[in-house]
Design a protein around this motif. Structure first.
Motif: not given
Length: 149
Positions: A90-96, A116-122, A11-19, A127-131
């Motif tokens: 997800i890789g490294d962020p691309i900062a504005a 940027e916030r969405l990228f940080e959330r992902i 559900a989290q992935v589906e909601n994030l995808y829509v977002e 990180a949490g799923w891979n911990a």
């Protein structure tokens, strides 16, 4: 793989995808509108800056969308989507460049910040799923029994 298939994560992935898709559509519209305004003012540096930040934002969003699509494929059991694939990270962020972005309209700035916030959330979710998962009390007892045998 077991943790990825959890219903909450689906559900989290589906909601994030829509977002992410909505944000990508909003980014397209906002950058197009800003580009039209910039071209009427004939400010060459502003147009180049806008193009660069548009590309960064689009790339950031496409990384997020690719990551989410890969997670969906993994959850569906697609044999071509593995946890060690490059799309699984997800890789490294691309900062504005906020020094440049300050010259844009508020709507464009909000889109850039939201991406940027969405990228940080992902990145945090990944990180949490891979911990490593903490062992449950039953797993610890089984490990102790196994060690004694």
């Amino acid at each position: 793989m077991m943790a990825i298939a959890a219903p909450v994560q689906r559900a989290q992935v589906e909601n994030l995808y829509v977002e992410a898709m909505v944000l990508a559509d909003e980014a397209h519209a906002a950058f197009a509108a800003q580009r039209d305004l910039s071209s009427s003012r004939r400010d060459g540096l502003m147009q180049i800056s806008l193009a660069c930040e548009s590309l960064k934002t689009t790339t950031r969003l496409m990384h997020v969308i690719a990551w989410l699509l890969h997670r969906r494929a993994m959850m569906a059991g697609d044999p071509g989507a593995g946890p060690n694939d490059s799309a699984a990270r997800i890789g490294d962020p691309i900062a504005a460049d906020w020094g440049v972005c300050d010259g844009f309209e508020g709507s464009v700035q909000r889109i850039i910040a939201a991406s940027e916030r969405l990228f940080e959330r992902i990145a945090k979710i990944e990180a949490g799923w891979n911990a490593p998962q903490a062992a449950t009390p039953v797993q610890r007892l089984l490990a102790q029994l196994e060690a004694r045998l």
